[in-house]
Design a protein around this motif. Sequence first.
Motif, PDB file in Angstrom:
ATOM      1  N   HIS A   1      34.914  42.554  45.733  1.00  0.00           N
ATOM      2  CA  HIS A   1      34.295  41.409  44.686  1.00  0.00           C
ATOM      3  C   HIS A   1      34.243  42.065  43.205  1.00  0.00           C
ATOM      4  O   HIS A   1      33.650  41.384  42.162  1.00  0.00           O
ATOM      5  CB  HIS A   1      32.724  40.846  45.044  1.00  0.00           C
ATOM      6  CG  HIS A   1      32.559  40.383  46.365  1.00  0.00           C
ATOM      7  ND1 HIS A   1      33.263  39.398  46.790  1.00  0.00           N
ATOM      8  CD2 HIS A   1      32.264  41.192  47.525  1.00  0.00           C
ATOM      9  CE1 HIS A   1      33.121  39.110  47.853  1.00  0.00           C
ATOM     10  NE2 HIS A   1      32.494  40.200  48.503  1.00  0.00           N
ATOM     11  N   ARG A   2      34.976  42.915  42.798  1.00  0.00           N
ATOM     12  CA  ARG A   2      35.113  43.537  41.441  1.00  0.00           C
ATOM     13  C   ARG A   2      36.541  43.710  41.090  1.00  0.00           C
ATOM     14  O   ARG A   2      37.508  44.036  41.957  1.00  0.00           O
ATOM     15  CB  ARG A   2      34.540  44.975  41.571  1.00  0.00           C
ATOM     16  CG  ARG A   2      33.109  44.979  41.860  1.00  0.00           C
ATOM     17  CD  ARG A   2      32.265  44.504  40.710  1.00  0.00           C
ATOM     18  NE  ARG A   2      30.762  44.828  40.740  1.00  0.00           N
ATOM     19  CZ  ARG A   2      30.105  43.902  41.065  1.00  0.00           C
ATOM     20  NH1 ARG A   2      30.497  42.417  41.154  1.00  0.00           N
ATOM     21  NH2 ARG A   2      28.619  44.094  41.105  1.00  0.00           N
ATOM     22  N   ILE A   3      36.925  43.440  39.681  1.00  0.00           N
ATOM     23  CA  ILE A   3      38.246  43.453  39.237  1.00  0.00           C
ATOM     24  C   ILE A   3      38.501  45.095  39.389  1.00  0.00           C
ATOM     25  O   ILE A   3      37.751  45.987  38.470  1.00  0.00           O
ATOM     26  CB  ILE A   3      38.398  42.799  37.965  1.00  0.00           C
ATOM     27  CG1 ILE A   3      40.094  42.781  37.657  1.00  0.00           C
ATOM     28  CG2 ILE A   3      37.348  43.462  36.698  1.00  0.00           C
ATOM     29  CD1 ILE A   3      40.369  42.010  36.591  1.00  0.00           C
ATOM     30  N   VAL A   4      39.799  45.384  39.766  1.00  0.00           N
ATOM     31  CA  VAL A   4      40.087  46.722  39.783  1.00  0.00           C
ATOM     32  C   VAL A   4      41.663  46.991  39.237  1.00  0.00           C
ATOM     33  O   VAL A   4      41.932  48.252  39.084  1.00  0.00           O
ATOM     34  CB  VAL A   4      40.265  47.195  41.288  1.00  0.00           C
ATOM     35  CG1 VAL A   4      38.953  47.305  41.993  1.00  0.00           C
ATOM     36  CG2 VAL A   4      41.432  46.432  42.195  1.00  0.00           C
ATOM     37  N   GLY A   5      42.390  45.861  38.741  1.00  0.00           N
ATOM     38  CA  GLY A   5      43.690  46.015  38.154  1.00  0.00           C
ATOM     39  C   GLY A   5      44.159  44.759  37.795  1.00  0.00           C
ATOM     40  O   GLY A   5      43.551  43.364  37.964  1.00  0.00           O
ATOM     41  N   MET A   6      45.379  44.797  37.275  1.00  0.00           N
ATOM     42  CA  MET A   6      46.082  43.475  36.888  1.00  0.00           C
ATOM     43  C   MET A   6      47.540  43.581  37.631  1.00  0.00           C
ATOM     44  O   MET A   6      48.021  44.960  37.636  1.00  0.00           O
ATOM     45  CB  MET A   6      46.090  43.254  35.582  1.00  0.00           C
ATOM     46  CG  MET A   6      44.792  42.893  34.789  1.00  0.00           C
ATOM     47  SD  MET A   6      44.396  41.285  34.839  1.00  0.00           S
ATOM     48  CE  MET A   6      45.553  40.288  33.705  1.00  0.00           C
ATOM     49  N   VAL A   7      48.168  42.627  37.908  1.00  0.00           N
ATOM     50  CA  VAL A   7      49.463  42.791  38.184  1.00  0.00           C
ATOM     51  C   VAL A   7      50.386  41.377  37.522  1.00  0.00           C
ATOM     52  O   VAL A   7      49.528  40.651  37.459  1.00  0.00           O
ATOM     53  CB  VAL A   7      49.365  42.621  40.157  1.00  0.00           C
ATOM     54  CG1 VAL A   7      49.283  41.182  40.380  1.00  0.00           C
ATOM     55  CG2 VAL A   7      51.020  42.827  40.554  1.00  0.00           C
ATOM     56  N   SER A   8      51.337  42.025  37.115  1.00  0.00           N
ATOM     57  CA  SER A   8      52.247  41.175  36.170  1.00  0.00           C
ATOM     58  C   SER A   8      53.571  40.731  37.051  1.00  0.00           C
ATOM     59  O   SER A   8      53.904  41.500  38.056  1.00  0.00           O
ATOM     60  CB  SER A   8      52.506  41.784  35.008  1.00  0.00           C
ATOM     61  OG  SER A   8      53.417  42.869  35.526  1.00  0.00           O
ATOM     62  N   GLU A   9      54.154  39.809  36.643  1.00  0.00           N
ATOM     63  CA  GLU A   9      55.316  39.444  36.989  1.00  0.00           C
ATOM     64  C   GLU A   9      56.472  40.584  37.026  1.00  0.00           C
ATOM     65  O   GLU A   9      57.114  40.835  37.999  1.00  0.00           O
ATOM     66  CB  GLU A   9      55.929  38.154  36.442  1.00  0.00           C
ATOM     67  CG  GLU A   9      56.428  38.607  34.837  1.00  0.00           C
ATOM     68  CD  GLU A   9      56.824  37.253  34.244  1.00  0.00           C
ATOM     69  OE1 GLU A   9      57.378  36.472  34.687  1.00  0.00           O
ATOM     70  OE2 GLU A   9      56.677  37.384  32.937  1.00  0.00           O
ATOM     71  N   ALA A  10      56.377  41.258  35.997  1.00  0.00           N
ATOM     72  CA  ALA A  10      57.156  42.513  35.776  1.00  0.00           C
ATOM     73  C   ALA A  10      56.975  43.703  36.899  1.00  0.00           C
ATOM     74  O   ALA A  10      57.914  44.183  37.547  1.00  0.00           O
ATOM     75  CB  ALA A  10      57.062  43.190  34.679  1.00  0.00           C
ATOM     76  N   ASP A  11      55.689  43.706  37.499  1.00  0.00           N
ATOM     77  CA  ASP A  11      55.378  44.777  38.517  1.00  0.00           C
ATOM     78  C   ASP A  11      56.009  44.126  39.785  1.00  0.00           C
ATOM     79  O   ASP A  11      56.341  45.181  40.423  1.00  0.00           O
ATOM     80  CB  ASP A  11      53.797  44.865  38.555  1.00  0.00           C
ATOM     81  CG  ASP A  11      53.032  45.310  37.456  1.00  0.00           C
ATOM     82  OD1 ASP A  11      53.607  46.185  36.594  1.00  0.00           O
ATOM     83  OD2 ASP A  11      52.056  44.868  37.050  1.00  0.00           O
ATOM     84  N   LEU A  12      55.834  42.973  40.178  1.00  0.00           N
ATOM     85  CA  LEU A  12      56.240  42.401  41.081  1.00  0.00           C
ATOM     86  C   LEU A  12      57.736  42.426  41.039  1.00  0.00           C
ATOM     87  O   LEU A  12      58.426  42.733  42.306  1.00  0.00           O
ATOM     88  CB  LEU A  12      55.603  40.979  41.387  1.00  0.00           C
ATOM     89  CG  LEU A  12      54.130  40.988  41.576  1.00  0.00           C
ATOM     90  CD1 LEU A  12      53.668  39.666  41.589  1.00  0.00           C
ATOM     91  CD2 LEU A  12      53.752  41.698  42.812  1.00  0.00           C
ATOM     92  N   ALA A  13      58.174  42.045  40.112  1.00  0.00           N
ATOM     93  CA  ALA A  13      60.007  41.803  39.964  1.00  0.00           C
ATOM     94  C   ALA A  13      60.592  43.367  40.264  1.00  0.00           C
ATOM     95  O   ALA A  13      61.788  43.294  41.217  1.00  0.00           O
ATOM     96  CB  ALA A  13      60.280  41.547  38.587  1.00  0.00           C
ATOM     97  N   LYS A  14      59.957  44.244  39.896  1.00  0.00           N
ATOM     98  CA  LYS A  14      60.505  45.742  40.294  1.00  0.00           C
ATOM     99  C   LYS A  14      60.640  45.968  42.062  1.00  0.00           C
ATOM    100  O   LYS A  14      61.467  46.698  42.234  1.00  0.00           O
ATOM    101  CB  LYS A  14      59.793  46.713  39.828  1.00  0.00           C
ATOM    102  CG  LYS A  14      59.652  46.963  38.468  1.00  0.00           C
ATOM    103  CD  LYS A  14      58.610  47.763  37.976  1.00  0.00           C
ATOM    104  CE  LYS A  14      58.527  47.727  36.396  1.00  0.00           C
ATOM    105  NZ  LYS A  14      57.326  48.587  36.155  1.00  0.00           N
TER     106      LYS A  14
END
Length: 144
Positions: A113-126
Amino acid sequence: MGTSGVDKTVQDVMHRGAQCVGEHDTLRTAAQMMRDLSVGALPICGDDDRLKGIITDRDIVIKCCAEGKDIDQTTASELAHGLVWVEARSSVEEALQKMEQHQIKRLPVIENHRIVGMVSEADLAKELPDNKLAEFVHRVYAPA
């Protein structure tokens, strides 16, 4: 070459330790945080330390500056949009599906229930093979 993208979880590819802008903070504060952190989006967290939404640099320009609003009076929560997030243990595929469905390029990552990070399209694209990458980009950038 290691684990393929489909076997990885979001926590394997996310940027850890996302900083939140407070829901009562002004857009000037949000813009300064984006500048200082070299990011284009920030999660918005409430007084209860829970995710309330996300704000982008584009939101500030289009929904505040271009509308003649005062960046020193408008709060982050006034422009908060899209309470879309992904669990840290979710698969990369699930994150991709959420981004495609909502046509967004960044997702807050939640754990306990807490924010631990962010994921971007670039992170996933790799993590994607070329054919999946092309399909993903087409879906995220397709007109609504």
